[in-house]
Design an enzyme around this catalytic site. Sequence first.
Site, PDB file in Angstrom:
ATOM      1  N   HIS A  67       0.875  -1.196   0.000  1.00  0.00           N
ATOM      2  CA  HIS A  67       0.000   0.000   0.000  1.00  0.00           C
ATOM      3  C   HIS A  67       0.900   1.230   0.000  1.00  0.00           C
ATOM      4  O   HIS A  67       1.493   1.568   1.024  1.00  0.00           O
ATOM      5  CB  HIS A  67      -0.905  -0.005   1.238  1.00  0.00           C
ATOM      6  CG  HIS A  67      -1.861   1.148   1.316  1.00  0.00           C
ATOM      7  ND1 HIS A  67      -3.171   0.989   1.713  1.00  0.00           N
ATOM      8  CD2 HIS A  67      -1.727   2.470   1.070  1.00  0.00           C
ATOM      9  CE1 HIS A  67      -3.790   2.148   1.706  1.00  0.00           C
ATOM     10  NE2 HIS A  67      -2.924   3.076   1.323  1.00  0.00           N
TER      11      HIS A  67
ATOM     12  N   HIS B  13       1.490   5.355  -1.660  1.00  0.00           N
ATOM     13  CA  HIS B  13       1.085   6.544  -2.441  1.00  0.00           C
ATOM     14  C   HIS B  13       2.335   7.183  -3.029  1.00  0.00           C
ATOM     15  O   HIS B  13       3.243   7.582  -2.273  1.00  0.00           O
ATOM     16  CB  HIS B  13       0.379   7.567  -1.548  1.00  0.00           C
ATOM     17  CG  HIS B  13      -0.878   7.032  -0.929  1.00  0.00           C
ATOM     18  ND1 HIS B  13      -2.110   7.127  -1.535  1.00  0.00           N
ATOM     19  CD2 HIS B  13      -1.095   6.360   0.234  1.00  0.00           C
ATOM     20  CE1 HIS B  13      -3.025   6.557  -0.774  1.00  0.00           C
ATOM     21  NE2 HIS B  13      -2.436   6.078   0.314  1.00  0.00           N
TER      22      HIS B  13
ATOM     23  N   ARG C 291       1.820   9.565  -5.707  1.00  0.00           N
ATOM     24  CA  ARG C 291       1.365  10.833  -6.314  1.00  0.00           C
ATOM     25  C   ARG C 291       1.802  10.920  -7.775  1.00  0.00           C
ATOM     26  O   ARG C 291       2.007   9.906  -8.423  1.00  0.00           O
ATOM     27  CB  ARG C 291       1.867  12.054  -5.510  1.00  0.00           C
ATOM     28  CG  ARG C 291       1.737  11.953  -3.990  1.00  0.00           C
ATOM     29  CD  ARG C 291       0.350  11.743  -3.488  1.00  0.00           C
ATOM     30  NE  ARG C 291       0.286  11.907  -2.036  1.00  0.00           N
ATOM     31  CZ  ARG C 291      -0.679  11.417  -1.274  1.00  0.00           C
ATOM     32  NH1 ARG C 291      -1.675  10.712  -1.801  1.00  0.00           N
ATOM     33  NH2 ARG C 291      -0.683  11.633   0.029  1.00  0.00           N
TER      34      ARG C 291
ATOM     35  N   LYS D  70      -9.300  -0.423  -5.994  1.00  0.00           N
ATOM     36  CA  LYS D  70      -9.349   0.189  -4.665  1.00  0.00           C
ATOM     37  C   LYS D  70     -10.700   0.849  -4.448  1.00  0.00           C
ATOM     38  O   LYS D  70     -11.142   1.668  -5.256  1.00  0.00           O
ATOM     39  CB  LYS D  70      -8.233   1.232  -4.543  1.00  0.00           C
ATOM     40  CG  LYS D  70      -8.183   1.967  -3.209  1.00  0.00           C
ATOM     41  CD  LYS D  70      -7.758   1.030  -2.074  1.00  0.00           C
ATOM     42  CE  LYS D  70      -7.850   1.715  -0.723  1.00  0.00           C
ATOM     43  NZ  LYS D  70      -6.708   2.551  -0.421  1.00  0.00           N
TER      44      LYS D  70
ATOM     45  N   HIS E  23     -10.499   0.895   1.695  1.00  0.00           N
ATOM     46  CA  HIS E  23     -10.312   1.837   2.807  1.00  0.00           C
ATOM     47  C   HIS E  23     -11.539   1.642   3.687  1.00  0.00           C
ATOM     48  O   HIS E  23     -12.642   2.042   3.326  1.00  0.00           O
ATOM     49  CB  HIS E  23     -10.204   3.280   2.308  1.00  0.00           C
ATOM     50  CG  HIS E  23     -10.036   4.258   3.431  1.00  0.00           C
ATOM     51  ND1 HIS E  23      -8.862   4.931   3.663  1.00  0.00           N
ATOM     52  CD2 HIS E  23     -10.889   4.650   4.414  1.00  0.00           C
ATOM     53  CE1 HIS E  23      -8.998   5.701   4.740  1.00  0.00           C
ATOM     54  NE2 HIS E  23     -10.229   5.546   5.211  1.00  0.00           N
TER      55      HIS E  23
ATOM     56  N   HIS F 214      -4.750  -0.834   5.780  1.00  0.00           N
ATOM     57  CA  HIS F 214      -4.367  -0.090   6.985  1.00  0.00           C
ATOM     58  C   HIS F 214      -5.335  -0.316   8.157  1.00  0.00           C
ATOM     59  O   HIS F 214      -6.004   0.599   8.602  1.00  0.00           O
ATOM     60  CB  HIS F 214      -4.161   1.403   6.714  1.00  0.00           C
ATOM     61  CG  HIS F 214      -5.206   2.092   5.873  1.00  0.00           C
ATOM     62  ND1 HIS F 214      -6.551   1.887   6.023  1.00  0.00           N
ATOM     63  CD2 HIS F 214      -5.085   3.033   4.892  1.00  0.00           C
ATOM     64  CE1 HIS F 214      -7.202   2.661   5.168  1.00  0.00           C
ATOM     65  NE2 HIS F 214      -6.345   3.353   4.467  1.00  0.00           N
TER      66      HIS F 214
ATOM     67  N   ASP G 157       1.432   2.529   3.517  1.00  0.00           N
ATOM     68  CA  ASP G 157       0.547   3.687   3.360  1.00  0.00           C
ATOM     69  C   ASP G 157       1.361   4.977   3.414  1.00  0.00           C
ATOM     70  O   ASP G 157       0.861   6.013   3.844  1.00  0.00           O
ATOM     71  CB  ASP G 157      -0.569   3.675   4.416  1.00  0.00           C
ATOM     72  CG  ASP G 157      -1.667   4.699   4.124  1.00  0.00           C
ATOM     73  OD1 ASP G 157      -1.775   5.140   2.969  1.00  0.00           O
ATOM     74  OD2 ASP G 157      -2.389   5.055   5.075  1.00  0.00           O
TER      75      ASP G 157
HETATM   76  N1  LIG Z   1      -3.727   7.418   4.906  1.00  0.00           N
HETATM   77  C1  LIG Z   1      -3.867   8.728   4.807  1.00  0.00           C
HETATM   78  O1  LIG Z   1      -4.024   9.403   5.820  1.00  0.00           O
HETATM   79  N2  LIG Z   1      -3.826   9.372   3.612  1.00  0.00           N
HETATM   80  C2  LIG Z   1      -3.769   8.770   2.302  1.00  0.00           C
HETATM   81  C3  LIG Z   1      -5.074   8.186   1.870  1.00  0.00           C
HETATM   82  C4  LIG Z   1      -5.440   6.884   2.523  1.00  0.00           C
HETATM   83  O2  LIG Z   1      -4.684   5.911   2.439  1.00  0.00           O
HETATM   84  O3  LIG Z   1      -6.507   6.798   3.134  1.00  0.00           O
HETATM   85  C5  LIG Z   1      -3.317   9.847   1.311  1.00  0.00           C
HETATM   86  O4  LIG Z   1      -3.497   9.643   0.106  1.00  0.00           O
HETATM   87  O5  LIG Z   1      -2.756  10.874   1.723  1.00  0.00           O
HETATM   88 ZN   LIG Z   2      -3.276   4.994   1.716  1.00  0.00          ZN
HETATM   89 ZN   LIG Z   3      -6.947   4.743   3.047  1.00  0.00          ZN
END
Ligand SMILES: NC(=O)N[C@@H](CC(=O)O)C(=O)O
Ligand SMILES: [Zn+2]
Ligand SMILES: [Zn+2]
Length: 341
Positions: free
Chosen positions: A13, A15, A17, A94, A131, A169, A241
């Site tokens: 998991h 991110h 961007r 997702k 989520h 998560h 995450d």
């Molecule tokens: N975990 C978070 O607090 N933020 C994640 C989004 C997510 O995974 O829910 C994000 O994209 O910033």
């Molecule tokens: Zn996330």
């Molecule tokens: Zn999430």
Amino acid sequence: MDSLTIRRPDDWHLHLRDRDMLRAVAPESRHFNRAIIMPNLVPPVVTGAQAAAYRERVIAAGFANPLMTLYLTETTDPADVVRAHADGIITAVKLYPAGATTNSASGVSNFENVRPVLTAMEEAGVPLCLHGEVTDSDIDIFDREAMFLDRVLTPLRAAHPDLKLTLEHVTTAQAVDWVRAHPGTGATITVQHLMANRNDMLAGGMRPHFYCLPILKRGTHQRALRQAATSGDTQFFLGTDSAPHPTHAKESACCSAGCFTAPHALPLLAHVFEEEEALDRLEAFTSLNGPAHYGLPLNDGHLTLIKGGPQTFPHRIEAHGQSVTLFDPGHPIHWHIEAPA
Ligand SMILES: NC(=O)N[C@@H](CC(=O)O)C(=O)O
Ligand SMILES: [Zn+2]
Ligand SMILES: [Zn+2]
């Protein structure tokens, strides 16, 4: 033990961007071979063609083995999902309840509207990552995950018994129990939810770099997560995450949700597993259980963690005129990753 060699890990998991931020953070995940790349861009990654194009941008930014996902909306075309999976473009879909977290406005409000796509995914063997929080403003934010299990996940599991599910998560003892009660379901656990609880976020002031969603819970839940992660139970595996936001958006009157842990996730985890006297089970959590859940081969190659003096991690990384601040647990970490020979 002052050194630990594990099979090369994956991040289930992540991110990354897009654009400048992608180029800044992609190299920070270099110790992981594969990663499930979250689709909550602005605008989100909703079609197979968009996922294929995003995949190319991720690889060009320096992360070689991204496992792409599609962002489920109420207008997602089942045929496009099944085709993208069959063509090897995506690994999973997702589901964000609309409004649950960062960039989730296009997510699902009425679950009836995604029944056809979930049925198609179940038949074609396309995994669904969730989520897991309800979004009703009258539900206390600390109860939103537990409420999701009862209101959404239990009926969804019953309606789609063969759908491969990953509850992302997990943050509560209830979620750990739910996963254990539903064999075949996978669950990711983040670094920050293992390292911290809501006291760490709120003690001595509000600490924005501890703020993520689902929000950190009380210490009893942290202990349940530590127990699950270090148990060796194959249903639980690492999803960092790691969610980069510019420092100014975190240190703000309305702080963005997300903790940036990609650069030092593995040393932080070694610290946690050592505290739990479970270093021998770190590899299962980081490198074995995730591939087993997704039916993917184990990675070749290994990585060695070394225990030495207190480490200094960078406070922040530069992201083309902005910065991203690393999650700082607030106490020394003695582990680091051995540099390749
Ligand atoms: N975990 C978070 O607090 N933020 C994640 C989004 C997510 O995974 O829910 C994000 O994209 O910033
Ligand atoms: Zn996330
Ligand atoms: Zn999430």
